[in-house]
Each structure stands twice: as C-alpha cells, then as structure tokens.
Write a protein that holds these residues in place. Structure first.
Motif, PDB file in Angstrom:
ATOM      1  N   ARG A 103       0.833  -1.207   0.000  1.00 16.60           N
ATOM      2  CA  ARG A 103       0.000   0.000   0.000  1.00 16.60           C
ATOM      3  C   ARG A 103       0.866   1.256   0.000  1.00 16.60           C
ATOM      4  N   ALA A 104       2.003   1.209   0.699  1.00 20.52           N
ATOM      5  CA  ALA A 104       2.909   2.358   0.712  1.00 20.52           C
ATOM      6  C   ALA A 104       3.463   2.619  -0.680  1.00 20.52           C
ATOM      7  N   PHE A 105       3.779   1.550  -1.397  1.00 22.39           N
ATOM      8  CA  PHE A 105       4.256   1.670  -2.775  1.00 22.39           C
ATOM      9  C   PHE A 105       3.175   2.295  -3.654  1.00 22.39           C
ATOM     10  N   GLY A 106       1.944   1.834  -3.492  1.00 25.37           N
ATOM     11  CA  GLY A 106       0.834   2.405  -4.251  1.00 25.37           C
ATOM     12  C   GLY A 106       0.621   3.870  -3.941  1.00 25.37           C
ATOM     13  N   ARG A 107       0.750   4.230  -2.658  1.00 24.77           N
ATOM     14  CA  ARG A 107       0.576   5.636  -2.267  1.00 24.77           C
ATOM     15  C   ARG A 107       1.681   6.504  -2.866  1.00 24.77           C
ATOM     16  N   LEU A 108       2.904   5.964  -2.934  1.00 27.94           N
ATOM     17  CA  LEU A 108       3.999   6.725  -3.551  1.00 27.94           C
ATOM     18  C   LEU A 108       3.669   7.071  -5.000  1.00 27.94           C
ATOM     19  N   LEU A 109       3.239   6.080  -5.765  1.00 28.16           N
ATOM     20  CA  LEU A 109       2.941   6.321  -7.181  1.00 28.16           C
ATOM     21  C   LEU A 109       1.735   7.242  -7.340  1.00 28.16           C
ATOM     22  N   HIS A 110       0.748   7.068  -6.458  1.00 32.26           N
ATOM     23  CA  HIS A 110      -0.420   7.945  -6.507  1.00 32.26           C
ATOM     24  C   HIS A 110      -0.009   9.384  -6.192  1.00 32.26           C
ATOM     25  N   HIS A 111       0.833   9.540  -5.174  1.00 34.43           N
ATOM     26  CA  HIS A 111       1.328  10.863  -4.803  1.00 34.43           C
ATOM     27  C   HIS A 111       2.109  11.496  -5.955  1.00 34.43           C
ATOM     28  N   CYS A 112       3.016  10.724  -6.552  1.00 39.01           N
ATOM     29  CA  CYS A 112       3.853  11.260  -7.635  1.00 39.01           C
ATOM     30  C   CYS A 112       3.034  11.621  -8.859  1.00 39.01           C
ATOM     31  N   SER A 113       1.982  10.854  -9.117  1.00 36.36           N
ATOM     32  CA  SER A 113       1.169  11.137 -10.310  1.00 36.36           C
ATOM     33  C   SER A 113       0.402  12.442 -10.160  1.00 36.36           C
ATOM     34  N   GLY A 114       0.233  12.889  -8.907  1.00 36.57           N
ATOM     35  CA  GLY A 114      -0.493  14.140  -8.684  1.00 36.57           C
ATOM     36  C   GLY A 114       0.392  15.321  -8.362  1.00 36.57           C
ATOM     37  N   CYS A 115       1.712  15.119  -8.326  1.00 37.98           N
ATOM     38  CA  CYS A 115       2.643  16.206  -7.990  1.00 37.98           C
ATOM     39  C   CYS A 115       2.735  17.218  -9.133  1.00 37.98           C
ATOM     40  N   SER A 116       3.044  18.441  -8.757  1.00 42.93           N
ATOM     41  CA  SER A 116       3.299  19.463  -9.771  1.00 42.93           C
ATOM     42  C   SER A 116       4.643  20.158  -9.563  1.00 42.93           C
ATOM     43  N   THR A 117       5.299  19.885  -8.411  1.00 41.40           N
ATOM     44  CA  THR A 117       6.593  20.518  -8.138  1.00 41.40           C
ATOM     45  C   THR A 117       7.617  19.466  -7.712  1.00 41.40           C
ATOM     46  N   ALA A 118       8.892  19.842  -7.827  1.00 40.84           N
ATOM     47  CA  ALA A 118       9.961  18.929  -7.417  1.00 40.84           C
ATOM     48  C   ALA A 118       9.916  18.675  -5.912  1.00 40.84           C
ATOM     49  N   ASP A 119       9.577  19.693  -5.124  1.00 39.82           N
ATOM     50  CA  ASP A 119       9.531  19.527  -3.670  1.00 39.82           C
ATOM     51  C   ASP A 119       8.496  18.482  -3.274  1.00 39.82           C
ATOM     52  N   GLU A 120       7.347  18.497  -3.938  1.00 38.25           N
ATOM     53  CA  GLU A 120       6.313  17.491  -3.650  1.00 38.25           C
ATOM     54  C   GLU A 120       6.822  16.093  -3.991  1.00 38.25           C
ATOM     55  N   LEU A 121       7.518  16.010  -5.088  1.00 39.11           N
ATOM     56  CA  LEU A 121       8.059  14.726  -5.527  1.00 39.11           C
ATOM     57  C   LEU A 121       9.070  14.190  -4.512  1.00 39.11           C
ATOM     58  N   LEU A 122       9.969  15.036  -4.080  1.00 40.46           N
ATOM     59  CA  LEU A 122      10.991  14.621  -3.121  1.00 40.46           C
ATOM     60  C   LEU A 122      10.365  14.234  -1.791  1.00 40.46           C
ATOM     61  N   SER A 123       9.281  14.883  -1.425  1.00 43.02           N
ATOM     62  CA  SER A 123       8.584  14.539  -0.191  1.00 43.02           C
ATOM     63  C   SER A 123       8.075  13.099  -0.242  1.00 43.02           C
ATOM     64  N   GLY A 124       7.516  12.700  -1.399  1.00 39.85           N
ATOM     65  CA  GLY A 124       7.032  11.327  -1.550  1.00 39.85           C
ATOM     66  C   GLY A 124       8.159  10.319  -1.485  1.00 39.85           C
ATOM     67  N   ILE A 125       9.296  10.643  -2.099  1.00 35.33           N
ATOM     68  CA  ILE A 125      10.442   9.731  -2.086  1.00 35.33           C
ATOM     69  C   ILE A 125      10.983   9.577  -0.667  1.00 35.33           C
ATOM     70  N   ARG A 126      11.102  10.686   0.060  1.00 32.35           N
ATOM     71  CA  ARG A 126      11.637  10.618   1.427  1.00 32.35           C
ATOM     72  C   ARG A 126      10.689   9.854   2.351  1.00 32.35           C
ATOM     73  N   THR A 127       9.398   9.949   2.073  1.00 28.63           N
ATOM     74  CA  THR A 127       8.415   9.229   2.897  1.00 28.63           C
ATOM     75  C   THR A 127       8.596   7.721   2.765  1.00 28.63           C
ATOM     76  N   ILE A 128       8.734   7.235   1.535  1.00 30.97           N
ATOM     77  CA  ILE A 128       8.887   5.787   1.373  1.00 30.97           C
ATOM     78  C   ILE A 128      10.280   5.331   1.782  1.00 30.97           C
ATOM     79  N   ASP A 129      11.277   6.203   1.669  1.00 31.56           N
ATOM     80  CA  ASP A 129      12.621   5.839   2.096  1.00 31.56           C
ATOM     81  C   ASP A 129      12.657   5.570   3.599  1.00 31.56           C
ATOM     82  N   GLN A 130      11.852   6.297   4.378  1.00 28.77           N
ATOM     83  CA  GLN A 130      11.810   6.104   5.818  1.00 28.77           C
ATOM     84  C   GLN A 130      11.327   4.717   6.205  1.00 28.77           C
ATOM     85  N   LEU A 131      10.544   4.089   5.339  1.00 27.79           N
ATOM     86  CA  LEU A 131      10.005   2.759   5.642  1.00 27.79           C
ATOM     87  C   LEU A 131      11.035   1.652   5.434  1.00 27.79           C
ATOM     88  N   LYS A 132      12.100   1.948   4.679  1.00 29.51           N
ATOM     89  CA  LYS A 132      13.169   0.968   4.439  1.00 29.51           C
ATOM     90  C   LYS A 132      12.601  -0.368   3.946  1.00 29.51           C
TER      91      LYS A 132
END
Length: 381
Positions: free
Chosen positions: A59-88
């Motif tokens: 589900r976290a993987f799905g949320r990452l892709l859903h988040h990225c598909s709706g991003c409009s800025t680089a900061d939003e994109l990096l936020s999604g990447i850092r969120t899933i990185d925390q889950l290791k």
C-alpha cells in the motif's frame, strides 16, 4: 495499479500484474530501460522486493505512485520519495525512479547500473545502487550538469541519462580525470573508435528497422485481407503491439486463440505464427502465414509443423511462407536440408511479396476463400 493496491486486488505476484504491464511499457521505450523489470521480479531466496508478501509495504508503494502522479513541483516529488525511504522496504529502492521519471521527466532522472557507472566515471563520484540517499545526491549533480550543458541536452533528464548510460555501458569512454596529455591522446583514439562503431551500429539499426517495417507491413496486408475474406485473424503474440499506420497491428484481431489451440500441444509455438486465419465456425485454422523477410525459415517451418500436428487445421487449410520475390530459390534450397524432411507432408506454398501486393486488392474484393492465394503462390514440396 494504485486502485488495485488500495482495494486489495493487486495480488501477490509480479507476473501478470498491472505493474508488469507498466514496467514493460516503460522498458520498451529505449534501450536504457531494458531490464527495468528485474528490480520488481520476486526473488524467493531473498524474499524481495517486499511489496508482495507485506500488504502494508504494498500500500505504501501504491501511495507513492499515486502521490507522484499528482505532484506538480519537485519539492512534492521529493517529499514522496523521502516518505517511502523512511520505511526501508527491503528490495524496493531507486529502481522505482524509472517509473517516476515517466511521470516527471524534468524532475526525476531514471536510474540503473549503467547510468550510475557513467555518472561516477564522468564526475568522480561514488554513487551506490540501492540507496535513495545516493539517488537524490546524484539527482542534484545531474541537475547541475544538465543546466551547465543545456544547449547540448534537454529539459528532459532522459537525454543526460542516455549519455551517462552510453558511458557507463562502455559505448563511449569517459575522459581521463588527471588531464595527462598521453592519457588524453589514448582517450581520443578510443573515442574515435567508439564513434566509428556507433555509426556502424546505427546503419545496422536502420537496416533492421527497415526489415521490421517490411515484416509488419506484410502482416498488416495479410490481416486486412483475411478480415476482408470473412476470417477471424490472429497476429503473433509478440507482434500484436507493433504499430502500423499509427495503430496496433493486433487491433481488431483475436485476443486469444481458440481453446483447443491454446491448450493443445505446441501452443507456445503456434501463438508465435505471424498470421493465422480462422474459420468463424468451427474453430479451425484456415490458413497460416510465416513472413520470412531476411531470416532463415527454420523457426517458421517448425511452427507450421507444430500447427499441423495439433490437429486444428481445416482439411483445406493453406500454409504459406511469405517472402520477397528474390528469396524463392534460397527458400527452396533450405527446404532440401534433412532437418526439413517432414515438410514434404505439408502442402506449403511460397507467396512472393510482389504477387501479394499486386493481387490482394482484387482477392479482397472478389474472393471468398483461399483460391486466390493458391493461384498466385507456388508449391514448395
């Protein structure tokens, strides 16, 4: 895919999943994405990537892709990447960037071994695979490189990634970091050789593209002719997505082989026959066509033998090797080999491109069966 994950319908396997469809669509775009699915394949001994056995990670993987598909800025994109990185999540690393790149090609560069090797060779960095932190650090370096050489590259980070891929895969050598004159001369000689090989490769690629175009074009002729004569048409499973005149080659054709063919002996071979015409009822093959533009006829003949032995041929079926007018002598010579002794049991006919091109319109307009093709083709055995 996100919807399937959120509703619990994604499943527990990569093969046959919507993720496989997406990754294959990405991988077929350019050579640098070849093998992109390796990161998503289930490795049973390591039990990675852990998005198949662990529903929360999935589900976290799905949320990452859903988040990225709706991003409009680089900061939003990096936020999604850092969120899933925390889950290791074990085994789920920056290879995901290949999917994110297709959503945001100006913000997220693609990522694979060759690109990393090229980046390290050009910049002297030590980026490692499998680390989101290293990916993000490399991303910053790529943005700086891209800005510096924008007149040679593109806003799309794929241009720079393609250059790094060529360096990292050995197609072009990286310049020596120390600037030594002798080393520089050796590098320039290797670069000149690499450029010459690249020109040779491009000529071979252009020839192959022409071969593929002709092969696909002939399949399209046979597809349209078969449908005009009232047959249902099957296009080889590995060719269905090829484009002809802006449309998929398999459009309007059968999505699946009839059950008897699909479940019978030799099914995997039969589904790769270039074109099949099937009667409306019963589900019997009325004609089979193998287009042999420039390759040997061995595999095509073997597939026809598999079809004949399946028992699903109509009693008056036609088997055709379709090839350039000039190849008939070569094809006849190949059929004399001992390996093709069984071919004498089949009524295989040679259908030249020229005859097919000249008469297909008339056959489509006035024909109702295989007699028109029989008249313009030549018996081989």
């Amino acid at each position: 895919m996100v919807e399937e994950i959120e509703t619990g319908r994604f499943g527990v396997a990569y093969r046959g999943s919507s993720l496989e469809t997406i990754v294959h669509s990405v991988a077929e775009q350019r050579q640098i994405f070849k093998g992109a699915d390796h990161a998503f394949l289930w490795k049973p001994k390591l039990r990675i990537p852990d998005i198949y056995e662990n529903p929360a990670n999935q589900r976290a993987f799905g949320r990452l892709l859903h988040h990225c598909s709706g991003c409009s800025t680089a900061d939003e994109l990096l936020s999604g990447i850092r969120t899933i990185d925390q889950l290791k999540i074990k085994g789920l690393g920056p290879a995901v960037a290949n999917l994110i790149y297709f959503l945001h090609p100006t913000h997220a560069p693609p990522f694979n071994t060759a690109i990393v090797n090229g980046y390290n060779a050009i910049t002297g960095s030590k980026v490692k695979l499998g680390s989101w932190e290293h990916y993000l650090a490399m991303r910053e370096g790529l943005l700086a490189l891209n800005a510096r050489y924008r007149d040679l590259l593109s806003n799309d980070l794929g241009a720079l990634a393609g250059f790094l891929f060529d360096v990292g895969s050995g197609r072009y050598p990286a310049p020596p970091p120390d600037g030594d004159a002798l080393s520089r001369q050796g590098w320039e000689e290797r670069l000149a050789q690499a450029r010459a090989e690249a020109v040779k490769f491009e000529k071979a690629s252009a020839q192959q593209r022409e071969t593929d175009r002709t092969h696909t074009e002939i399949q399209a002729w046979l597809r349209d002719l078969g449908r005009a004569l009232g047959y249902r048409v099957w296009i080889a499973a590995n060719d269905r997505s090829r484009l002809h005149d802006g449309a998929r080659l398999g459009e309007g054709c059968l999505d699946q082989l009839p059950t008897a063919l699909a479940n019978g002996a030799g099914a995997e071979s039969i589904r790769l026959i270039d074109v099949l015409w099937l009667d409306a009822s019963p589900d019997r093959v009325a004609a089979a066509f193998e287009v042999e533009h420039s390759t040997t006829i061995y595999s095509g003949v073997v597939r026809m033998l598999d079809l004949a032995l399946s028992g699903e041929l109509h009693t008056s079926a036609g088997l055709f090797l379709v090839a350039p007018d000039s190849r008939e002598g070569d094809v006849r010579a190949q059929l004399q080999r001992p390996a093709f002794s069984r071919i004498s049991d089949l009524d295989v006919r040679y259908l030249p491109y020229g005859e097919l091109d000249r008469h297909r319109g008339s056959i489509a307009r006035f024909g109702s069966d295989l007699r028109g093709l029989t008249e313009i083709s030549h018996r081989l055995t």
